[in-house]
Design a protein around this motif. Structure first.
Motif, PDB file in Angstrom:
ATOM      1  N   LEU A 239      -6.589  -5.765 -20.591  1.00 23.57           N
ATOM      2  CA  LEU A 239      -5.321  -5.058 -20.439  1.00 23.57           C
ATOM      3  C   LEU A 239      -4.474  -5.189 -21.695  1.00 23.57           C
ATOM      4  N   ALA A 240      -4.444  -6.382 -22.260  1.00 23.30           N
ATOM      5  CA  ALA A 240      -3.650  -6.603 -23.473  1.00 23.30           C
ATOM      6  C   ALA A 240      -4.195  -5.763 -24.633  1.00 23.30           C
ATOM      7  N   ARG A 241      -5.513  -5.680 -24.712  1.00 21.17           N
ATOM      8  CA  ARG A 241      -6.131  -4.890 -25.785  1.00 21.17           C
ATOM      9  C   ARG A 241      -5.771  -3.412 -25.624  1.00 21.17           C
ATOM     10  N   GLN A 242      -5.813  -2.910 -24.396  1.00 18.21           N
ATOM     11  CA  GLN A 242      -5.464  -1.513 -24.155  1.00 18.21           C
ATOM     12  C   GLN A 242      -3.997  -1.244 -24.470  1.00 18.21           C
ATOM     13  N   ALA A 243      -3.136  -2.227 -24.188  1.00 23.21           N
ATOM     14  CA  ALA A 243      -1.704  -2.068 -24.424  1.00 23.21           C
ATOM     15  C   ALA A 243      -1.306  -2.391 -25.857  1.00 23.21           C
ATOM     16  N   ARG A 244      -2.271  -2.882 -26.644  1.00 22.32           N
ATOM     17  CA  ARG A 244      -2.044  -3.255 -28.040  1.00 22.32           C
ATOM     18  C   ARG A 244      -0.942  -4.315 -28.161  1.00 22.32           C
ATOM     19  N   MET A 245      -1.087  -5.355 -27.370  1.00 20.47           N
ATOM     20  CA  MET A 245      -0.160  -6.482 -27.458  1.00 20.47           C
ATOM     21  C   MET A 245      -0.897  -7.744 -27.074  1.00 20.47           C
ATOM     22  N   SER A 246      -0.270  -8.882 -27.319  1.00 19.18           N
ATOM     23  CA  SER A 246      -0.896 -10.151 -26.954  1.00 19.18           C
ATOM     24  C   SER A 246      -0.856 -10.349 -25.446  1.00 19.18           C
ATOM     25  N   SER A 247      -1.725 -11.218 -24.948  1.00 17.63           N
ATOM     26  CA  SER A 247      -1.752 -11.503 -23.520  1.00 17.63           C
ATOM     27  C   SER A 247      -0.426 -12.073 -23.052  1.00 17.63           C
ATOM     28  N   ARG A 248       0.173 -12.936 -23.878  1.00 20.11           N
ATOM     29  CA  ARG A 248       1.456 -13.535 -23.502  1.00 20.11           C
ATOM     30  C   ARG A 248       2.556 -12.473 -23.438  1.00 20.11           C
ATOM     31  N   HIS A 249       2.576 -11.577 -24.428  1.00 17.76           N
ATOM     32  CA  HIS A 249       3.563 -10.497 -24.454  1.00 17.76           C
ATOM     33  C   HIS A 249       3.369  -9.576 -23.247  1.00 17.76           C
ATOM     34  N   LEU A 250       2.104  -9.277 -22.917  1.00 15.52           N
ATOM     35  CA  LEU A 250       1.803  -8.437 -21.759  1.00 15.52           C
ATOM     36  C   LEU A 250       2.317  -9.081 -20.479  1.00 15.52           C
ATOM     37  N   GLY A 251       2.105 -10.383 -20.354  1.00 17.02           N
ATOM     38  CA  GLY A 251       2.567 -11.081 -19.162  1.00 17.02           C
ATOM     39  C   GLY A 251       4.066 -10.991 -18.987  1.00 17.02           C
ATOM     40  N   ARG A 252       4.821 -11.088 -20.087  1.00 18.08           N
ATOM     41  CA  ARG A 252       6.277 -10.986 -20.011  1.00 18.08           C
ATOM     42  C   ARG A 252       6.696  -9.599 -19.550  1.00 18.08           C
ATOM     43  N   HIS A 253       6.059  -8.558 -20.092  1.00 20.73           N
ATOM     44  CA  HIS A 253       6.404  -7.196 -19.691  1.00 20.73           C
ATOM     45  C   HIS A 253       6.078  -6.958 -18.215  1.00 20.73           C
ATOM     46  N   PHE A 254       4.948  -7.466 -17.771  1.00 19.15           N
ATOM     47  CA  PHE A 254       4.571  -7.303 -16.364  1.00 19.15           C
ATOM     48  C   PHE A 254       5.574  -7.989 -15.452  1.00 19.15           C
ATOM     49  N   ARG A 255       5.939  -9.198 -15.822  1.00 23.59           N
ATOM     50  CA  ARG A 255       6.868  -9.948 -14.977  1.00 23.59           C
ATOM     51  C   ARG A 255       8.212  -9.228 -14.877  1.00 23.59           C
ATOM     52  N   THR A 256       8.671  -8.672 -15.994  1.00 20.47           N
ATOM     53  CA  THR A 256       9.949  -7.964 -15.994  1.00 20.47           C
ATOM     54  C   THR A 256       9.875  -6.668 -15.185  1.00 20.47           C
ATOM     55  N   ALA A 257       8.784  -5.916 -15.370  1.00 19.69           N
ATOM     56  CA  ALA A 257       8.695  -4.592 -14.747  1.00 19.69           C
ATOM     57  C   ALA A 257       8.267  -4.640 -13.291  1.00 19.69           C
ATOM     58  N   THR A 258       7.387  -5.598 -12.934  1.00 19.32           N
ATOM     59  CA  THR A 258       6.800  -5.598 -11.596  1.00 19.32           C
ATOM     60  C   THR A 258       7.114  -6.839 -10.785  1.00 19.32           C
ATOM     61  N   GLY A 259       7.640  -7.879 -11.443  1.00 18.42           N
ATOM     62  CA  GLY A 259       7.945  -9.108 -10.728  1.00 18.42           C
ATOM     63  C   GLY A 259       6.731  -9.977 -10.469  1.00 18.42           C
ATOM     64  N   THR A 260       5.604  -9.652 -11.095  1.00 23.13           N
ATOM     65  CA  THR A 260       4.393 -10.425 -10.864  1.00 23.13           C
ATOM     66  C   THR A 260       3.540 -10.428 -12.125  1.00 23.13           C
ATOM     67  N   SER A 261       2.425 -11.124 -12.085  1.00 16.94           N
ATOM     68  CA  SER A 261       1.544 -11.250 -13.246  1.00 16.94           C
ATOM     69  C   SER A 261       0.591 -10.060 -13.323  1.00 16.94           C
ATOM     70  N   PRO A 262      -0.042  -9.843 -14.489  1.00 14.34           N
ATOM     71  CA  PRO A 262      -0.987  -8.717 -14.601  1.00 14.34           C
ATOM     72  C   PRO A 262      -2.128  -8.793 -13.592  1.00 14.34           C
ATOM     73  N   LEU A 263      -2.718  -9.971 -13.409  1.00 13.92           N
ATOM     74  CA  LEU A 263      -3.849 -10.089 -12.491  1.00 13.92           C
ATOM     75  C   LEU A 263      -3.426  -9.909 -11.039  1.00 13.92           C
ATOM     76  N   GLN A 264      -2.241 -10.412 -10.681  1.00 16.35           N
ATOM     77  CA  GLN A 264      -1.776 -10.217  -9.313  1.00 16.35           C
ATOM     78  C   GLN A 264      -1.473  -8.748  -9.058  1.00 16.35           C
ATOM     79  N   TRP A 265      -0.897  -8.062 -10.043  1.00 13.27           N
ATOM     80  CA  TRP A 265      -0.636  -6.629  -9.893  1.00 13.27           C
ATOM     81  C   TRP A 265      -1.949  -5.872  -9.740  1.00 13.27           C
ATOM     82  N   LEU A 266      -2.937  -6.249 -10.550  1.00 15.02           N
ATOM     83  CA  LEU A 266      -4.250  -5.617 -10.471  1.00 15.02           C
ATOM     84  C   LEU A 266      -4.875  -5.824  -9.092  1.00 15.02           C
TER      85      LEU A 266
END
Length: 336
Positions: A239-266
């Motif tokens: 997911l981070a590779r597709q979004a062109r960001m680091s895994s940590r950065h992706l996790g922050r965006h997910f938490r802000t937008a969805t209230g959960t982690s990338p894997l939990q959202w998936l």
């Protein structure tokens, strides 16, 4: 799993209870959801009537009810929208009619501050309930027997349901459609209204599907990309590779937008897809596990039971609709 208490499928008759000072948005939401079937839906739709004692002013509009409040006990579902001034006690005739409807077996749902009517009727005593966040303290103080939860979008107690304000009223209405007709039909209603098909009400069985509301949001392209690939094994790194960001950065965006982690959202999206396939296809649990990226039936059963509260087979028996049964009140003796 709580399936709405009645075990019914299909919609039946819906009574919108109105009174002077009613909030027009919540009333309009209920009428939009229950009053108009999506063009791609073939199941018999709801029969909606607006019920009140006299013509009322709703916002800037004057509304002439179709029926009197004495019609409420003959409905399958009674919707009580909120009104602007919660410091004014609800009309006694409205309280009595709502109580009579519940005693007759109707589901009763309040939108926003309509919870004050249900509380005054005694329907929320000993039950968990919610209302608009700005009025939860007032509701709790005025009705101490009610367990007021200020942090949820809606609460489903089976035959008694309450929602928070504005958008949460739409969430509850879509939830009711989903209980009656399944997620595929509810999604069709959501598409017509151009809103997300499902947001969590607060109970485990309500699966969230949050979507960023801006085209320029960092996840706006990634989330649809994920949903199109639910049958594939995906990692945070993918997911981070597709979004062109680091895994940590992706996790922050997910938490802000969805209230959960990338894997939990998936995982949530995989479960949503499994629900739809269970409702709309005859595929085996093994095939659905493969189609949703769960791998094995055992893995699907474990995650599904944990999230939804019942095994996939039980869920299918509850929500798979082949015919619309008779509604409560559908006999001739209840039609007048």
């Amino acid at each position: 799993m709580d399936t709405g208490g009645s075990g019914r499928t299909g919609g039946g008759t819906v009574a919108l209870a109105v009174t002077e000072g009613m909030l027009h948005f919540e009333l309009s939401v209920a009428h939009e959801v229950f009053g108009f079937a999506p063009v791609d839906v073939t199941v018999p739709w709801y029969e909606v009537s607006v019920c009140g004692t006299e013509a009322v002013r709703v916002g800037r509009f004057r509304l002439e009810p179709d029926e009197g409040l004495d019609r409420l006990p003959y409905a399958d579902l009674v919707i009580v929208p909120g009104w602007a001034d919660v410091d004014v006690a609800p009309p006694a005739d409205l309280i009595d009619a709502v109580r009579a409807a519940h005693e007759a077996g109707a589901r009763v749902a309040s939108l926003c501050t309509g919870a004050f009517v249900l509380a005054a009727a005694g329907l929320l005593d000993g039950r968990r309930a919610t209302t608009h966040w700005a009025h939860t303290d007032v509701l709790a103080a005025r009705h101490p027997a009610v367990e007021v939860d200020p942090d949820v979008l809606y609460v489903d107690n089976g035959t008694v349901l309450t929602s928070a304000g504005k958008a949460a009223a739409l969430d509850l209405c879509l939830h009711l459609v989903r209980l009656d007709h399944g997620s595929s039909v509810a999604n069709s209603v959501a598409r017509r209204l151009v809103v997300p098909p499902h947001r969590a009400g607060g109970q485990a069985q309500f699966v969230a599907a949050p979507v960023p509301d801006r085209d320029d949001h960092p996840l706006s392209a990634l989330l649809p990309w994920i949903v199109d690939r639910l049958d594939r094994p995906l990692t945070v790194e993918d997911l981070a590779r597709q979004a062109r960001m680091s895994s940590r950065h992706l996790g922050r965006h997910f938490r802000t937008a969805t209230g959960t982690s990338p894997l939990q959202w998936l995982l949530t999206q995989r479960i949503r897809r499994a629900q739809e396939l269970l409702e709309t296809t005859d595929r085996s649990v093994e095939a659905i596990a493969e189609a949703t990226g769960m791998g094995t039936a055992a893995t699907l059963r474990r995650h599904f039971n944990r999230a939804i509260g019942v095994p996939p087979d039980s869920y299918r028996r509850t929500f798979r609709h082949t015919a619309r049964p008779a509604f409560r009140g559908g006999d001739a003796g209840r039609s007048s």
